[in-house]
Design a protein around this motif. Sequence first.
Motif, PDB file in Angstrom:
ATOM      1  N   PRO A  30       0.794  -1.095   0.092  1.00 11.22           N
ATOM      2  CA  PRO A  30      -0.009   0.039   0.005  1.00 11.22           C
ATOM      3  C   PRO A  30       0.612   1.403   0.151  1.00 11.22           C
ATOM      4  O   PRO A  30       0.492   2.454  -0.758  1.00 11.22           O
ATOM      5  CB  PRO A  30      -0.826   0.008   1.254  1.00 11.22           C
ATOM      6  CG  PRO A  30      -0.901  -1.638   1.594  1.00 11.22           C
ATOM      7  CD  PRO A  30       0.576  -2.156   1.239  1.00 11.22           C
ATOM      8  N   LEU A  33       1.914   1.770  -3.300  1.00 10.21           N
ATOM      9  CA  LEU A  33       0.974   2.221  -4.315  1.00 10.21           C
ATOM     10  C   LEU A  33       0.987   3.926  -4.210  1.00 10.21           C
ATOM     11  O   LEU A  33       0.712   4.429  -5.104  1.00 10.21           O
ATOM     12  CB  LEU A  33      -0.193   1.592  -4.083  1.00 10.21           C
ATOM     13  CG  LEU A  33      -0.229  -0.012  -4.531  1.00 10.21           C
ATOM     14  CD1 LEU A  33      -1.592  -0.610  -3.905  1.00 10.21           C
ATOM     15  CD2 LEU A  33      -0.072  -0.022  -5.814  1.00 10.21           C
ATOM     16  N   ILE A  39       0.654  -1.745  -8.877  1.00  9.39           N
ATOM     17  CA  ILE A  39       0.550  -2.979  -7.857  1.00  9.39           C
ATOM     18  C   ILE A  39       1.476  -3.858  -8.356  1.00  9.39           C
ATOM     19  O   ILE A  39       2.061  -4.519  -7.631  1.00  9.39           O
ATOM     20  CB  ILE A  39      -0.824  -3.360  -8.106  1.00  9.39           C
ATOM     21  CG1 ILE A  39      -0.891  -4.496  -7.353  1.00  9.39           C
ATOM     22  CG2 ILE A  39      -1.255  -3.855  -9.535  1.00  9.39           C
ATOM     23  CD1 ILE A  39      -1.026  -4.217  -5.715  1.00  9.39           C
ATOM     24  N   GLU A  95      -4.600  -5.916 -12.566  1.00  8.70           N
ATOM     25  CA  GLU A  95      -4.172  -5.199 -11.247  1.00  8.70           C
ATOM     26  C   GLU A  95      -5.498  -4.989 -10.351  1.00  8.70           C
ATOM     27  O   GLU A  95      -5.240  -5.169  -8.999  1.00  8.70           O
ATOM     28  CB  GLU A  95      -3.698  -3.494 -11.619  1.00  8.70           C
ATOM     29  CG  GLU A  95      -2.631  -3.446 -12.285  1.00  8.70           C
ATOM     30  CD  GLU A  95      -1.816  -2.276 -12.445  1.00  8.70           C
ATOM     31  OE1 GLU A  95      -2.527  -1.431 -11.650  1.00  8.70           O
ATOM     32  OE2 GLU A  95      -1.099  -1.879 -13.352  1.00  8.70           O
ATOM     33  N   GLU A  99      -5.499  -5.901  -6.301  1.00  8.25           N
ATOM     34  CA  GLU A  99      -5.726  -5.053  -5.328  1.00  8.25           C
ATOM     35  C   GLU A  99      -6.778  -5.507  -4.478  1.00  8.25           C
ATOM     36  O   GLU A  99      -6.800  -5.439  -3.161  1.00  8.25           O
ATOM     37  CB  GLU A  99      -6.064  -3.658  -5.926  1.00  8.25           C
ATOM     38  CG  GLU A  99      -4.770  -3.143  -6.654  1.00  8.25           C
ATOM     39  CD  GLU A  99      -5.077  -1.728  -7.243  1.00  8.25           C
ATOM     40  OE1 GLU A  99      -4.020  -1.091  -7.904  1.00  8.25           O
ATOM     41  OE2 GLU A  99      -6.330  -1.821  -7.823  1.00  8.25           O
ATOM     42  N   MET A 239      -5.876   1.095   0.679  1.00  6.35           N
ATOM     43  CA  MET A 239      -6.117   0.415  -0.348  1.00  6.35           C
ATOM     44  C   MET A 239      -7.686   0.668  -1.047  1.00  6.35           C
ATOM     45  O   MET A 239      -7.812   0.670  -2.165  1.00  6.35           O
ATOM     46  CB  MET A 239      -6.190  -1.200   0.033  1.00  6.35           C
ATOM     47  CG  MET A 239      -4.948  -2.030   0.314  1.00  6.35           C
ATOM     48  SD  MET A 239      -3.850  -1.734  -1.466  1.00  6.35           S
ATOM     49  CE  MET A 239      -4.786  -2.544  -2.578  1.00  6.35           C
ATOM     50  N   LYS A 242      -6.972   3.706  -3.114  1.00  3.64           N
ATOM     51  CA  LYS A 242      -6.345   3.312  -4.357  1.00  3.64           C
ATOM     52  C   LYS A 242      -7.386   2.541  -5.399  1.00  3.64           C
ATOM     53  O   LYS A 242      -7.482   3.105  -6.578  1.00  3.64           O
ATOM     54  CB  LYS A 242      -5.272   2.252  -4.097  1.00  3.64           C
ATOM     55  CG  LYS A 242      -4.560   1.313  -5.521  1.00  3.64           C
ATOM     56  CD  LYS A 242      -3.980   2.649  -6.182  1.00  3.64           C
ATOM     57  CE  LYS A 242      -3.352   2.014  -7.366  1.00  3.64           C
ATOM     58  NZ  LYS A 242      -2.728   2.942  -8.393  1.00  3.64           N
ATOM     59  N   ILE A 243      -8.258   1.734  -4.825  1.00  2.00           N
ATOM     60  CA  ILE A 243      -9.058   1.063  -5.630  1.00  2.00           C
ATOM     61  C   ILE A 243     -10.311   1.907  -6.231  1.00  2.00           C
ATOM     62  O   ILE A 243     -10.610   2.164  -7.458  1.00  2.00           O
ATOM     63  CB  ILE A 243      -9.671  -0.348  -4.867  1.00  2.00           C
ATOM     64  CG1 ILE A 243      -8.595  -1.183  -4.849  1.00  2.00           C
ATOM     65  CG2 ILE A 243     -10.954  -0.769  -5.864  1.00  2.00           C
ATOM     66  CD1 ILE A 243      -9.015  -2.283  -3.943  1.00  2.00           C
TER      67      ILE A 243
END
Length: 246
Positions: A30, A33, A39, A95, A99, A239, A242-243
């Motif tokens: 993480p 990222l 990733i 990716e 993730e 996370m 990021k997602i």
Amino acid sequence: MLFALLLIVGTFVGFISGFFGIGGGTIIVPIMLALGYNIKTAIGISITQMLMGAIFGSYMNYKAGLLRLNKGIYLGLGGMSGASLSGYIVELAPEILLESILLATFAFSIFRLYFTTVSENSSPNTSNLLLFLVGFSVGAIAISIGIGGAVFITPILVGFLGYEMKKAISMGVFFVMFASISGFISMAYHGHVEYAEGFTLGIGALLGVYFGTKTTHKTDKKVLKKWFLLLYLVMSSLMIKKIFFS
């Protein structure tokens, strides 16, 4: 400037790894990222520092008389075999899938920490083949998402196979060493390792692991539990950002 930052991050992650007894990938990936790495590159960097930390951690456990090879060797060989597939899995998997699996890992870890009842049976009757298969399965999945696998190995050994907690933890560290060696080779072969960043983090991690291990011995179990919750909540937040928001 970047490598000075990575050295600091590596020391911090090494301390956390030694303090919580985890491989460090749940933290490194993480963070990488958040620093802008994709990733797959983040996973390669994570495996590199994990390799260095796991070898040093296993050495410290051996010197302290906590590392028992017997059954652990089969778990480790299984992990090494499964992790050898990690390069192919990372190469083929999108990716978003990697993730999402990592985010699910955090949810599983919180569940394991707070809702799993563990057994204190110190003499489980498990076959060497079963341990190999457990190691193989966890190695293939965990290394492919950039974590050592101890977060899976410990609850499996304790909750399902009846191992005493301390023995499970020592076997988990040994497993991470085997799996990370194989995973590093596989990831390097497929071009997913950034050596400079990975080894810079690893050098910092060596120092951090030493002090983290010393600190955890002096910390009350209830306090450790609260720190575990904070760790996973922070990593989960990174996370989710990021997602869903990148």
